[in-house]
Design a protein around this motif. Structure first.
Motif, PDB file in Angstrom:
ATOM      1  N   ARG A  59       0.849  -1.204   0.000  1.00  0.00           N
ATOM      2  CA  ARG A  59       0.000   0.000   0.000  1.00  0.00           C
ATOM      3  C   ARG A  59       0.883   1.251   0.000  1.00  0.00           C
ATOM      4  O   ARG A  59       1.875   1.317   0.696  1.00  0.00           O
ATOM      5  CB  ARG A  59      -0.876   0.027   1.261  1.00  0.00           C
ATOM      6  CG  ARG A  59      -2.057  -0.916   1.180  1.00  0.00           C
ATOM      7  CD  ARG A  59      -3.030  -0.653   2.313  1.00  0.00           C
ATOM      8  NE  ARG A  59      -3.611   0.705   2.236  1.00  0.00           N
ATOM      9  CZ  ARG A  59      -4.582   1.037   1.370  1.00  0.00           C
ATOM     10  NH1 ARG A  59      -5.020   0.132   0.517  1.00  0.00           N
ATOM     11  NH2 ARG A  59      -5.075   2.246   1.351  1.00  0.00           N
ATOM     12  N   VAL A  62      -1.209   6.216   2.803  1.00  0.00           N
ATOM     13  CA  VAL A  62      -2.609   6.500   2.468  1.00  0.00           C
ATOM     14  C   VAL A  62      -3.109   7.843   2.953  1.00  0.00           C
ATOM     15  O   VAL A  62      -3.951   8.444   2.338  1.00  0.00           O
ATOM     16  CB  VAL A  62      -3.548   5.394   3.014  1.00  0.00           C
ATOM     17  CG1 VAL A  62      -3.414   4.148   2.165  1.00  0.00           C
ATOM     18  CG2 VAL A  62      -3.246   5.101   4.452  1.00  0.00           C
ATOM     19  N   MET A  72      -6.595  12.213   1.669  1.00  0.00           N
ATOM     20  CA  MET A  72      -6.018  11.017   1.032  1.00  0.00           C
ATOM     21  C   MET A  72      -4.873  11.494   0.150  1.00  0.00           C
ATOM     22  O   MET A  72      -5.099  12.007  -0.946  1.00  0.00           O
ATOM     23  CB  MET A  72      -7.105  10.338   0.192  1.00  0.00           C
ATOM     24  CG  MET A  72      -6.639   9.149  -0.599  1.00  0.00           C
ATOM     25  SD  MET A  72      -6.360   7.718   0.419  1.00  0.00           S
ATOM     26  CE  MET A  72      -7.975   6.949   0.400  1.00  0.00           C
ATOM     27  N   ARG A  74      -2.070   9.727  -1.013  1.00  0.00           N
ATOM     28  CA  ARG A  74      -1.839   8.760  -2.092  1.00  0.00           C
ATOM     29  C   ARG A  74      -2.617   7.500  -1.754  1.00  0.00           C
ATOM     30  O   ARG A  74      -2.330   6.849  -0.782  1.00  0.00           O
ATOM     31  CB  ARG A  74      -0.347   8.402  -2.131  1.00  0.00           C
ATOM     32  CG  ARG A  74       0.491   9.353  -2.898  1.00  0.00           C
ATOM     33  CD  ARG A  74       1.933   9.015  -2.733  1.00  0.00           C
ATOM     34  NE  ARG A  74       2.186   7.586  -2.801  1.00  0.00           N
ATOM     35  CZ  ARG A  74       3.369   7.056  -2.507  1.00  0.00           C
ATOM     36  NH1 ARG A  74       4.332   7.816  -2.083  1.00  0.00           N
ATOM     37  NH2 ARG A  74       3.540   5.763  -2.598  1.00  0.00           N
ATOM     38  N   GLY A  75      -3.631   7.208  -2.575  1.00  0.00           N
ATOM     39  CA  GLY A  75      -4.362   5.977  -2.276  1.00  0.00           C
ATOM     40  C   GLY A  75      -3.810   4.823  -3.082  1.00  0.00           C
ATOM     41  O   GLY A  75      -4.447   3.798  -3.190  1.00  0.00           O
ATOM     42  N   ASP A  76      -2.624   4.987  -3.650  1.00  0.00           N
ATOM     43  CA  ASP A  76      -2.197   3.979  -4.627  1.00  0.00           C
ATOM     44  C   ASP A  76      -1.631   2.740  -3.953  1.00  0.00           C
ATOM     45  O   ASP A  76      -1.116   2.790  -2.836  1.00  0.00           O
ATOM     46  CB  ASP A  76      -1.122   4.602  -5.526  1.00  0.00           C
ATOM     47  CG  ASP A  76       0.008   5.164  -4.687  1.00  0.00           C
ATOM     48  OD1 ASP A  76      -0.275   5.975  -3.794  1.00  0.00           O
ATOM     49  OD2 ASP A  76       1.154   4.752  -4.880  1.00  0.00           O
ATOM     50  N   TYR A 131      -4.336   2.959  -8.602  1.00  0.00           N
ATOM     51  CA  TYR A 131      -5.174   3.823  -7.776  1.00  0.00           C
ATOM     52  C   TYR A 131      -6.517   3.114  -7.682  1.00  0.00           C
ATOM     53  O   TYR A 131      -7.125   2.813  -8.709  1.00  0.00           O
ATOM     54  CB  TYR A 131      -5.313   5.205  -8.417  1.00  0.00           C
ATOM     55  CG  TYR A 131      -4.055   6.040  -8.281  1.00  0.00           C
ATOM     56  CD1 TYR A 131      -2.930   5.761  -9.056  1.00  0.00           C
ATOM     57  CD2 TYR A 131      -3.970   7.077  -7.360  1.00  0.00           C
ATOM     58  CE1 TYR A 131      -1.761   6.491  -8.920  1.00  0.00           C
ATOM     59  CE2 TYR A 131      -2.808   7.815  -7.227  1.00  0.00           C
ATOM     60  CZ  TYR A 131      -1.717   7.515  -8.005  1.00  0.00           C
ATOM     61  OH  TYR A 131      -0.560   8.248  -7.859  1.00  0.00           O
ATOM     62  N   SER A 136      -9.230   8.262  -4.938  1.00  0.00           N
ATOM     63  CA  SER A 136      -7.787   8.236  -4.620  1.00  0.00           C
ATOM     64  C   SER A 136      -7.042   9.101  -5.630  1.00  0.00           C
ATOM     65  O   SER A 136      -7.368   9.126  -6.810  1.00  0.00           O
ATOM     66  CB  SER A 136      -7.253   6.797  -4.629  1.00  0.00           C
ATOM     67  OG  SER A 136      -7.588   6.156  -5.846  1.00  0.00           O
ATOM     68  N   ARG A 137      -6.023   9.800  -5.158  1.00  0.00           N
ATOM     69  CA  ARG A 137      -5.321  10.785  -5.996  1.00  0.00           C
ATOM     70  C   ARG A 137      -3.891  10.911  -5.512  1.00  0.00           C
ATOM     71  O   ARG A 137      -3.496  10.250  -4.556  1.00  0.00           O
ATOM     72  CB  ARG A 137      -6.030  12.130  -5.901  1.00  0.00           C
ATOM     73  CG  ARG A 137      -5.927  12.757  -4.523  1.00  0.00           C
ATOM     74  CD  ARG A 137      -6.881  13.936  -4.378  1.00  0.00           C
ATOM     75  NE  ARG A 137      -6.826  14.476  -3.019  1.00  0.00           N
ATOM     76  CZ  ARG A 137      -6.176  15.594  -2.692  1.00  0.00           C
ATOM     77  NH1 ARG A 137      -5.535  16.275  -3.622  1.00  0.00           N
ATOM     78  NH2 ARG A 137      -6.163  16.027  -1.452  1.00  0.00           N
ATOM     79  N   TYR A 138      -3.124  11.751  -6.204  1.00  0.00           N
ATOM     80  CA  TYR A 138      -1.769  12.019  -5.740  1.00  0.00           C
ATOM     81  C   TYR A 138      -1.585  13.529  -5.809  1.00  0.00           C
ATOM     82  O   TYR A 138      -1.646  14.094  -6.906  1.00  0.00           O
ATOM     83  CB  TYR A 138      -0.746  11.288  -6.621  1.00  0.00           C
ATOM     84  CG  TYR A 138       0.620  11.115  -6.027  1.00  0.00           C
ATOM     85  CD1 TYR A 138       1.142  12.024  -5.124  1.00  0.00           C
ATOM     86  CD2 TYR A 138       1.410  10.027  -6.353  1.00  0.00           C
ATOM     87  CE1 TYR A 138       2.395  11.878  -4.584  1.00  0.00           C
ATOM     88  CE2 TYR A 138       2.677   9.852  -5.820  1.00  0.00           C
ATOM     89  CZ  TYR A 138       3.151  10.782  -4.936  1.00  0.00           C
ATOM     90  OH  TYR A 138       4.396  10.622  -4.387  1.00  0.00           O
ATOM     91  N   PRO A 207      -8.366  13.089  -8.496  1.00  0.00           N
ATOM     92  CA  PRO A 207      -9.093  11.949  -7.897  1.00  0.00           C
ATOM     93  C   PRO A 207      -9.650  11.004  -8.958  1.00  0.00           C
ATOM     94  O   PRO A 207     -10.299  11.433  -9.912  1.00  0.00           O
ATOM     95  CB  PRO A 207     -10.222  12.629  -7.118  1.00  0.00           C
ATOM     96  CG  PRO A 207      -9.677  13.981  -6.774  1.00  0.00           C
ATOM     97  CD  PRO A 207      -8.823  14.379  -7.949  1.00  0.00           C
TER      98      PRO A 207
END
Ligand SMILES: O=C(O)CNC(=O)c1n[nH]c2ccccc2c1=O
Ligand SMILES: [Fe+2]
Length: 221
Positions: A59, A62, A72, A74-76, A131, A136-138, A207
């Motif tokens: 993960r 997060v 959030m 980085r949800g990657d 993602y 989820s985004r960065y 996102p």
């Protein structure tokens, strides 16, 4: 799975010319239909298969340190690939193609002195990032803000039927030297994006509303 022949020489030459020109002019290069529909669909199948083997994925971070309710960041989920894993022949072909193109770009610029004058000698493994959707985004960042050796970011997208309006997940690049040009890139299947990894190219992932796959390789000097 049969072994796959090396990338075609004249195709590599063609790619080199586009990459050198775009990287020197804009610091960003986008190539659509990079490997063609057959190969890209094979890569998609390999990526989905890898993703199902959840053991490969770690993960990403997060939430930021803002404590509870942090954004959030980085949800990657990410997995590092050699490209020699079983049933990854097409991902290996992608990596070999990128290696060959970058090597030709560097060789070309040594004579004409055009490219970033980087002696690219190595690269990271290929990072398969997923993602998971759900926004989820960065957040905006620079890949290599402090001279960690990474020179070029190469991102190959592996998403079927992606619609930016509906699914979000756009890559947005804010080129420092071209402030009036913000690049908004949909992460569609078989699209390749390359850009200088340093402070010239702050970028973000908006996102994503559904599963979003990308394979990234960083070239180092
Ligand atoms: O997927 C994209 O379009 C852009 N993606 C990025 O900029 C990006 N940049 N740096 C990372 C470092 C670790 C894990 C994932 C990443 C990552 O997705
Ligand atoms: Fe990045």
């Amino acid at each position: 799975q049969l072994t796959i022949p090396p990338p075609d020489d004249s195709w590599l030459e063609q790619m080199k010319v586009q990459v050198v020109y775009d990287m020197n002019s804009f610091g960003v290069c986008v190539v659509d239909n990079f490997l063609g529909s057959d190969r890209s669909n094979e890569i998609y199948a390999e990526v989905v298969r890898l993703y199902r083997q959840r053991s490969l994925f770690q993960r990403g971070q997060v939430v930021n340190e803002a404590g509870s309710g942090g954004v959030m960041v980085r949800g990657d989920h990410i997995a590092w690939l050699e490209g020699t894993e079983p049933y990854c022949n097409n991902i290996r072909f992608l990596i070999r193609s990128l290696d060959s193109i970058v090597a030709r770009c560097v060789a070309h610029t040594n004579s004409a002195g055009e490219m970033g004058l980087y002696r690219i000698t190595q690269r990271t493994k290929a990072m398969l990032a997923c993602y998971p959707g759900g926004g989820s985004r960065y957040v905006k960042h620079v890949d290599n803000p402090n001279f960690d050796g990474r020179k070029i970011t190469c991102i190959y997208y592996v998403n079927k039927d992606w619609n930016g309006e509906r699914d979000g997940g756009l890559l947005r690049i804010f080129p420092e030297n071209h402030r009036n040009h913000v690049a908004s890139v949909e992460p569609i299947l078989d699209r390749l994006v390359m850009f200088w990894s340093d402070r010239r190219n702050p970028h973000e992932v908006l996102p994503a509303q559904k599963m979003r796959f990308a394979i990234t390789v960083w070239y180092l000097d």
